[in-house]
Design an enzyme around this catalytic site. Structure first.
Site, PDB file in Angstrom:
ATOM      1  N   GLU A 338       0.801  -1.229   0.000  1.00  0.00           N
ATOM      2  CA  GLU A 338       0.000   0.000   0.000  1.00  0.00           C
ATOM      3  C   GLU A 338       0.832   1.278   0.000  1.00  0.00           C
ATOM      4  O   GLU A 338       0.544   2.201   0.754  1.00  0.00           O
ATOM      5  CB  GLU A 338      -0.914  -0.002   1.237  1.00  0.00           C
ATOM      6  CG  GLU A 338      -1.868  -1.176   1.260  1.00  0.00           C
ATOM      7  CD  GLU A 338      -2.739  -1.198   2.493  1.00  0.00           C
ATOM      8  OE1 GLU A 338      -3.940  -1.438   2.351  1.00  0.00           O
ATOM      9  OE2 GLU A 338      -2.218  -0.983   3.614  1.00  0.00           O
TER      10      GLU A 338
HETATM   11  C1  NGO Z   1      -3.946  -4.728   4.757  1.00  0.00           C
HETATM   12  C2  NGO Z   1      -2.989  -3.619   5.090  1.00  0.00           C
HETATM   13  C3  NGO Z   1      -2.759  -3.463   6.582  1.00  0.00           C
HETATM   14  C4  NGO Z   1      -4.072  -3.512   7.339  1.00  0.00           C
HETATM   15  C5  NGO Z   1      -4.794  -4.808   7.006  1.00  0.00           C
HETATM   16  C6  NGO Z   1      -6.113  -4.899   7.736  1.00  0.00           C
HETATM   17  C7  NGO Z   1      -1.863  -5.372   4.267  1.00  0.00           C
HETATM   18  C8  NGO Z   1      -0.787  -6.230   3.770  1.00  0.00           C
HETATM   19  N1  NGO Z   1      -1.786  -4.072   4.430  1.00  0.00           N
HETATM   20  O1  NGO Z   1      -3.053  -5.852   4.648  1.00  0.00           O
HETATM   21  O2  NGO Z   1      -2.096  -2.253   6.841  1.00  0.00           O
HETATM   22  O3  NGO Z   1      -3.811  -3.487   8.729  1.00  0.00           O
HETATM   23  O4  NGO Z   1      -5.018  -4.925   5.624  1.00  0.00           O
HETATM   24  O5  NGO Z   1      -6.837  -6.035   7.427  1.00  0.00           O
END
Ligand code: NGO
Length: 529
Positions: A338
């Site tokens: 992200e």
């Molecule tokens: C995503 C995000 C995390 C969140 C999570 C919550 C990933 C790999 N990045 O997973 O920052 O905490 O969802 O479900």
């Protein structure tokens, strides 16, 4: 031996023991069965009518001259002394032929069991766990624990008796990596809470604990060359809850506790996104030289390390160097998810440099699967966290030899709610009841990512909504044992109905262990558990 016979044998063995005498009048601990072991073993053949009894006369034998086998034997004896009240001395096995008692031997196991497998034989007078490596002895011990009555896992003396059903098990894992992740960044959890979790997951032959040590909301590990990271960046948590961080000694205590249970710790420093806590701690890490405020919300994608700044790589190198020095395991996780605030070209440049820094410090990089957008090192592991069963970039990477760690968010995320009314957790990847958690084949789930490309499975527990040890229990159990079985047991054994029965049998043990598990209506839990 019948139960009455067994009780008589105990009484005869130590007629003066009041604890044992009461055992004959107190309702007996329920015997476990070969059919109740999770993950289901590769092969388990019960011997009808054969039962071994742990008594006050039982000795735990270890492979002579092996300090590691001795340590595994001591691990067993320590637990069973607490619950049985027996002396359970640990001694060198007299020869490679087990005498009376429980023997943990590094000889005589079939070669097929590999580094983590074992052979367990239970006869009327002996229990023998044979393995090629101490890790196999430890995994075999977890099977033995599950063959004992749940009360054997108690921390106070219980009445017994302590029958172990007879038979032979030969067992080894399907995948090399079977993990759980705990996000200690969104909420911080003290060492004792992490160690408690390690004890719980060890029972299901999990061999890796991934710690998500940094994120926007908190930096949780002391780095000597950048002390503000923990001191300031560690002071917050989601929702204004108390922050915290591990000293290096704390982290090493977790690593050692895990290692004694043959669990490898994988530390994660998430970058270049998810870095607000670091950027808030050092103004000079920001492109504009201005430190942002500490953050306690739950948005993602707004922070980024400054890719053009050379100091960024000094920072990454210092952090990875210091962390690698206190991490005996082979991996360092560098996040990479992200990175919405990092331009695409910058992302590729940054992740390439970060992977090389990891390699320079002797570790293998793991990244969330977004990392396949960079030019990966051949050794880098991609952790798949998508919600669909096809991803052309991950498939292309796998075709190029990249190993994939499977954590599909809609199946393996332990922070998703079970059902809509579950109080804890999130729903962005869907609801995950325990049958859904069990319902996929890690070696054939992702198009173009076959069994040989899959390193293993991991259940991430993100903690935006998770604040206590009881919360961790509730989200991990019973789903983590489902994932553990997908990671350990051969696909040919996969069967929801049979698994549901085995899982239900864990309820009384979790009750004894104080695990605050979700009583899923999909499972028939024994009365009182
Ligand atoms: C995503 C995000 C995390 C969140 C999570 C919550 C990933 C790999 N990045 O997973 O920052 O905490 O969802 O479900």
């Amino acid at each position: 031996m019948t139960r009455l016979g067994a009780v008589l044998a105990i009484v005869l063995a130590i007629p003066s023991s009041p604890v044992v005498l009461t055992a004959s009048v107190v309702p007996a601990a329920t015997a476990a069965s070969f059919a109740a072991v999770v993950p289901v073993p590769v092969s388990a053949v019960p011997a009808a009518g054969v039962t071994y009894q742990i008594t006050s006369a039982t000795t735990v034998y270890a492979e002579p001259g092996s300090a590691t086998a001795q340590a595994v034997a001591t691990f067993l004896a320590t637990q069973l002394r607490r619950s049985t009240g027996y002396a359970l001395p640990v001694a060198d096995a007299p020869s490679s032929t087990p005498g009376d008692g429980i023997s943990l031997l590094l000889s005589g196991a079939p070669a097929t069991v590999g580094p983590e497998g074992y052979q367990l034989t239970v006869a009327a007078n002996t229990v023998a766990i044979r393995a090629l490596q101490p890790a196999g002895l430890f995994r075999g011990l977890q099977t033995l624990r599950q063959l004992l009555p749940p009360e054997a896992d108690a921390t106070t003396v219980q009445a017994g008796p302590w029958p172990v059903p007879g038979g032979t098990i030969v067992d080894y894992p399907r995948f090399a990596y079977r993990g759980m992740m705990l996000d200690v960044a969104r909420h911080f959890f003290p060492v004792a809470t992490v160690q408690r979790l390690i004890d719980q997951i060890a029972l299901y032959k999990i061999n890796t604990l991934h710690l998500h040590l940094s994120d926007d909301q908190g930096w949780r590990i002391a780095i000597d060359s950048w002390p503000n990271l923990a001191a300031y960046g560690g002071s917050t948590a989601v929702g204004g809850d108390p922050g915290g961080s591990y000293t290096k000694a704390d982290y090493q205590a977790i690593v050692a506790y895990a290692a004694a249970r043959y669990i490898t710790v994988v530390p994660e420093i998430d970058m270049p996104g998810h870095t607000n806590a670091a950027l808030a701690s050092y103004a000079q890490l920001n492109c504009n030289g201005v430190a942002p405020k500490l953050y306690t919300g739950t948005s993602v994608g707004f922070s980024s390390l400054c890719v053009p700044l050379e100091l960024t790589y000094t920072f990454v190198d210092d952090v990875i160097r210091e962390l690698s020095a206190i991490t005996p395991g082979p991996y360092a996780h560098i996040g990479g998810d992200e990175a919405a605030s990092t331009p695409a070209a910058d992302y590729t440049y940054f992740m390439n440099r970060a992977q090389n820094i990891v390699a320079a410090h002797g570790k293998t990089a793991i990244g969330w699967h977004d990392i396949v957008k960079s030019d990966e090192l051949p050794s880098t592991v991609a952790q798949f966290w998508g919600t669909t069963s096809s991803d052309s970039n991950v498939a292309a990477a796998a075709a190029n030899g990249t190993k994939v760690l499977m954590s599909p968010a809609n199946l393996a995320y332990l922070d998703m709610k079970y059902v809509r009314k579950t109080k804890l957790g999130q729903t962005w990847a869907g609801l995950i009841e325990v049958d859904k958690a069990y319902s996929w084949n890690p070696g054939a789930y992702l198009t173009g990512v076959g069994e040989a490309s899959v390193l293993g499975v991991e259940g991430p527990l993100w903690t935006e909504t998770i604040r206590t040890a009881a919360d961790i229990d509730y989200m991990a159990f019973p789903r983590l044992p489902a994932l553990a079985e997908l990671g350990w047991s051969p696909w040919s054994t996969h069967n929801w109905t049979a698994f549901a029965g085995r899982l239900g049998a864990q309820g009384p043990r979790w009750k004894v262990m104080g695990v605050n598990y979700y009583h899923s209506p999909k499972i028939t839990w024994p009365t009182g558990s």
